[in-house]
Design a protein around this motif. Structure first.
Motif, PDB file in Angstrom:
ATOM      1  N   HIS A 257      -2.754  -0.797  -5.025  1.00  0.00           N
ATOM      2  CA  HIS A 257      -2.846  -1.757  -3.925  1.00  0.00           C
ATOM      3  C   HIS A 257      -4.126  -2.565  -4.096  1.00  0.00           C
ATOM      4  O   HIS A 257      -5.230  -2.049  -3.947  1.00  0.00           O
ATOM      5  CB  HIS A 257      -2.851  -1.003  -2.590  1.00  0.00           C
ATOM      6  CG  HIS A 257      -3.015  -1.891  -1.402  1.00  0.00           C
ATOM      7  ND1 HIS A 257      -3.952  -1.655  -0.417  1.00  0.00           N
ATOM      8  CD2 HIS A 257      -2.358  -3.017  -1.034  1.00  0.00           C
ATOM      9  CE1 HIS A 257      -3.864  -2.582   0.508  1.00  0.00           C
ATOM     10  NE2 HIS A 257      -2.907  -3.427   0.162  1.00  0.00           N
ATOM     11  N   ASP A 258      -4.012  -3.853  -4.436  1.00  0.00           N
ATOM     12  CA  ASP A 258      -5.192  -4.652  -4.790  1.00  0.00           C
ATOM     13  C   ASP A 258      -4.940  -6.121  -4.441  1.00  0.00           C
ATOM     14  O   ASP A 258      -4.625  -6.941  -5.313  1.00  0.00           O
ATOM     15  CB  ASP A 258      -5.484  -4.485  -6.281  1.00  0.00           C
ATOM     16  CG  ASP A 258      -6.832  -5.075  -6.681  1.00  0.00           C
ATOM     17  OD1 ASP A 258      -7.429  -5.814  -5.861  1.00  0.00           O
ATOM     18  OD2 ASP A 258      -7.278  -4.823  -7.820  1.00  0.00           O
TER      19      ASP A 258
ATOM     20  N   SER B  12      -1.953  -7.487   3.807  1.00  0.00           N
ATOM     21  CA  SER B  12      -2.256  -7.570   2.374  1.00  0.00           C
ATOM     22  C   SER B  12      -1.737  -8.870   1.778  1.00  0.00           C
ATOM     23  O   SER B  12      -2.403  -9.499   0.950  1.00  0.00           O
ATOM     24  CB  SER B  12      -1.649  -6.368   1.640  1.00  0.00           C
ATOM     25  OG  SER B  12      -2.215  -5.154   2.093  1.00  0.00           O
TER      26      SER B  12
ATOM     27  N   ASP C 240       0.860  -1.187   0.000  1.00  0.00           N
ATOM     28  CA  ASP C 240       0.000   0.000   0.000  1.00  0.00           C
ATOM     29  C   ASP C 240       0.899   1.240   0.000  1.00  0.00           C
ATOM     30  O   ASP C 240       1.299   1.750   1.048  1.00  0.00           O
ATOM     31  CB  ASP C 240      -0.911  -0.016   1.224  1.00  0.00           C
ATOM     32  CG  ASP C 240      -1.995   1.055   1.156  1.00  0.00           C
ATOM     33  OD1 ASP C 240      -1.817   2.029   0.390  1.00  0.00           O
ATOM     34  OD2 ASP C 240      -2.995   0.932   1.886  1.00  0.00           O
ATOM     35  N   ARG C 241       1.216   1.722  -1.180  1.00  0.00           N
ATOM     36  CA  ARG C 241       2.156   2.831  -1.311  1.00  0.00           C
ATOM     37  C   ARG C 241       1.624   4.130  -0.717  1.00  0.00           C
ATOM     38  O   ARG C 241       2.382   4.911  -0.133  1.00  0.00           O
ATOM     39  CB  ARG C 241       2.529   3.022  -2.786  1.00  0.00           C
ATOM     40  CG  ARG C 241       3.361   1.857  -3.324  1.00  0.00           C
ATOM     41  CD  ARG C 241       3.344   1.765  -4.852  1.00  0.00           C
ATOM     42  NE  ARG C 241       4.191   0.650  -5.321  1.00  0.00           N
ATOM     43  CZ  ARG C 241       3.819  -0.613  -5.325  1.00  0.00           C
ATOM     44  NH1 ARG C 241       2.587  -0.948  -4.902  1.00  0.00           N
ATOM     45  NH2 ARG C 241       4.631  -1.564  -5.749  1.00  0.00           N
ATOM     46  N   ASP C 242       0.333   4.362  -0.867  1.00  0.00           N
ATOM     47  CA  ASP C 242      -0.253   5.575  -0.268  1.00  0.00           C
ATOM     48  C   ASP C 242      -0.138   5.544   1.249  1.00  0.00           C
ATOM     49  O   ASP C 242       0.172   6.562   1.880  1.00  0.00           O
ATOM     50  CB  ASP C 242      -1.724   5.723  -0.679  1.00  0.00           C
ATOM     51  CG  ASP C 242      -1.877   6.114  -2.140  1.00  0.00           C
ATOM     52  OD1 ASP C 242      -1.023   6.878  -2.635  1.00  0.00           O
ATOM     53  OD2 ASP C 242      -2.825   5.656  -2.788  1.00  0.00           O
ATOM     54  N   ALA C 243      -0.374   4.381   1.846  1.00  0.00           N
ATOM     55  CA  ALA C 243      -0.268   4.273   3.307  1.00  0.00           C
ATOM     56  C   ALA C 243       1.179   4.456   3.758  1.00  0.00           C
ATOM     57  O   ALA C 243       1.446   5.081   4.795  1.00  0.00           O
ATOM     58  CB  ALA C 243      -0.810   2.916   3.773  1.00  0.00           C
TER      59      ALA C 243
END
Length: 572
Positions: free
Chosen positions: A388-389, A431, A352-355
């Motif tokens: 992120h998926d 994840s 999760d790059r944004d996180a």
């Protein structure tokens, strides 16, 4: 009573910890333990004071073999000069030990050295020293350090007079001359020969001649290759095995022979730098509260918010130096599940790059899509960071043959002394689990991490990538020729199309065409995913307010012009 006893015990433990930290700080930072030099009080700005910062203890300081970006940035570039350097204020290449470098027809370089330059032991810097430094760095069998890379840009370097050299065989590379001139650290030939001789005698070996494999092997074993001619020098006097107070600190003090203060009297005013080997967050906080640290990189916003005194005495500085790269996970592509690009593509969706950017780095980062910084001309406009998926990753892994009947277990190695490594891996575990993958973090000490990296003993490796210079060249990390020996293609990644693109870009002098080629390279890497690029961080640090002219410039922060008013100096 039953409930209060543990609380009292914890309170006593806290007091004992603080007392222990205070004693440690007094022992390591007491004024009598700090080396002093005779400072010139007639210069333009006040002289003196020490810049003290928390620093991971290095394994060694040998520039031929050291691939540690922190050592290169905070030690070697202060102790050793190069022929040219990058001006901290403008970002332009300017003369250093070389007064001039002229490129002639056929790629020959005519180099004229600055007269009057001396090493920190007082010996003059000559053309023979420069040629010897180049030959050492061109020796076979050395790892691809920044100095080795720089030396490789010129095939031969010959001294034609005490202050002139001729370089021949400039590599067909768009940044070859600048990389060579700014990356070749100049060594003292006499000092290195003496150190190799002493090393050989200590091992009861015959003293080998220079330019032999036996000489190179002994050279690579040395802890450092001082003295240099830079603005600061190692203290105590450099000697194999006696470079610093192990487990405590490493000191650099003014080199009184340095030519720089004569040429630029307003520069290099600080008496020295002390790198303190304290990585524990509680210990760092204690030292900040006592104002025993001058700079610290880390969760600086959280630290300042948690303590009003720290916020008052320190300021937060955030900047994006041109050599700052990205957090990434390098995959070992040689065998097993990670040899399959489908697996690597799926794993890329589990971070999760944004996180990471917002929660772990307080917004001081951007999600990464390519090897180059966001906004650079080499970055394709249509290429976004991986989404992120976990659900899609699970389906992709099932299609690749991994699922409940064939579970996937991924080990990722990180640095134990870097809290952010642990937090990134802990964040990713949920994840990975949602995609049916077991993520096993392996946090190890820096020496172990470097050893495993060099032996290619990892599945995944979490690292913060720094670039050796502003001329970013992915060839070193992705070309198949660098996948063996001392090359930096740690992943063992081999792809003919990637090789073709990287070779084409290296020899392309036209900026626009080179950027076009690199954009094609970025798309290829995004498809094959030998590395999972996470975020491009910015540097955030706490800096004590007493330092003047400590402002962000083209290269970030450099103490070249810093000074401290005499009445605010703590160490003199």
């Amino acid at each position: 009573m039953t409930r209060r006893a543990p609380v009292a015990a914890l309170a006593l433990l806290g007091v004992a910890t603080l007392v222990g930290l205070s004693v440690w700080a007094l022992r390591v930072l007491q004024p009598s333990s700090i080396p002093t030099v005779d400072l010139d009080d007639t210069r333009l700005r006040p002289q003196g004071d020490l810049l003290v910062g928390a620093f991971p203890e290095p394994k060694h300081l040998n520039p031929l073999t050291n691939i540690d970006a922190a050592v290169r940035s905070w030690v070697l570039r202060f102790t050793h000069d190069t022929l040219c350097e990058i001006d901290a204020q403008t970002g332009a290449v300017r003369p250093a030990l070389a007064e001039s470098i002229v490129t002639e027809a056929g790629g020959a370089l005519r180099i004229r050295l600055r007269r009057g330059a001396r090493f920190s032991d007082g010996a003059p810097v000559t053309a023979e020293d420069v040629a010897f430094s180049h030959r050492c760095a061109r020796s076979a069998g050395l790892p691809m350090s920044a100095m080795v890379r720089a030396a490789g840009m010129v095939q031969a370097l010959e001294a034609t007079s005490p202050h002139e050299l001729v370089g021949r065989g400039l590599v067909d590379h768009w940044s070859a001359r600048d990389v060579f001139a700014t990356g070749l650290l100049i060594l003292s030939r006499a000092a290195v020969l003496a150190r190799v001789s002493a090393r050989a005698q200590a091992k009861r070996l015959a003293v080998p001649a220079p330019d032999t494999p036996e000489f190179t092997a002994l050279l690579a074993e040395l802890n450092d290759l001082g003295p240099g001619s830079g603005p600061y020098a190692l203290t105590p006097p450099a000697g194999d095995g006696a470079l610093w107070s192990r487990g405590q600190h490493l000191d650099l003090v003014q080199n009184s022979h340095c030519w720089r203060r004569r040429v630029a009297p307003e520069s290099w005013n600080l008496a020295g730098l002390r790198h303190v080997f304290v990585q524990d967050p509680a210990a760092q906080m204690a030292l900040l509260r006592q104002e025993q640290l001058d700079w610290l990189v880390g969760d600086v916003r959280g630290i300042a918010a948690a303590d009003a005194a720290i916020a008052e005495n320190y300021r937060i500085v955030v900047y994006d130096p041109p050599t700052m790269g990205h957090f990434m996970v390098a995959w070992n592509c040689r065998e097993g599940p990670l040899a399959d690009p489908r697996v690597r593509r799926a794993l890329a969706m589990l971070f999760d790059r944004d996180a990471i950017a917002q929660r772990l780095l307080n917004g001081d980062a951007e999600p990464a899509a390519t090897w180059f910084k966001p906004g650079r001309p080499e970055v394709p406009n249509d290429l976004a960071p991986r989404v992120h998926d976990p659900a899609s990753a699970r389906e992709a892994l099932r299609a690749a043959g991994y699922g409940a009947d064939h579970p996937l277990r991924i080990e990722i190695v990180g640095a134990a002394q870097e809290p952010l490594h642990r937090r990134i891996l802990e964040l990713a575990q949920a994840s990975f689990a949602a995609a049916g993958v077991e993520l096993v973090p392996q946090l190890v000490e820096a020496g172990v991490l470097l050893d495993r990296l060099q032996r290619r003993d990892f599945m995944g490796l979490l690292a913060l990538k720094y670039h050796a210079d502003p001329w970013v060249d992915p060839w070193l990390y992705f070309h198949s020729s660098q996948a063996t020996g001392g090359g930096l293609n740690w992943m063992g990644f081999v792809d003919a199309e990637t090789d073709r693109l990287l070779d084409e870009a290296r020899g392309q002098r036209d900026d626009k065409r080179r950027a076009d080629t690199y954009r094609a390279f970025c798309r290829r890497i995004a498809d094959l995913q030998p590395v999972a690029l996470l975020v491009h961080p910015r540097t955030a640090l706490l800096l004590h307010r007493r330092f003047r002219d400590a402002e962000v410039s083209a290269t970030g922060l450099s103490p070249e012009r810093w000074w401290v008013p005499a009445d605010e100096q703590r160490h003199r």
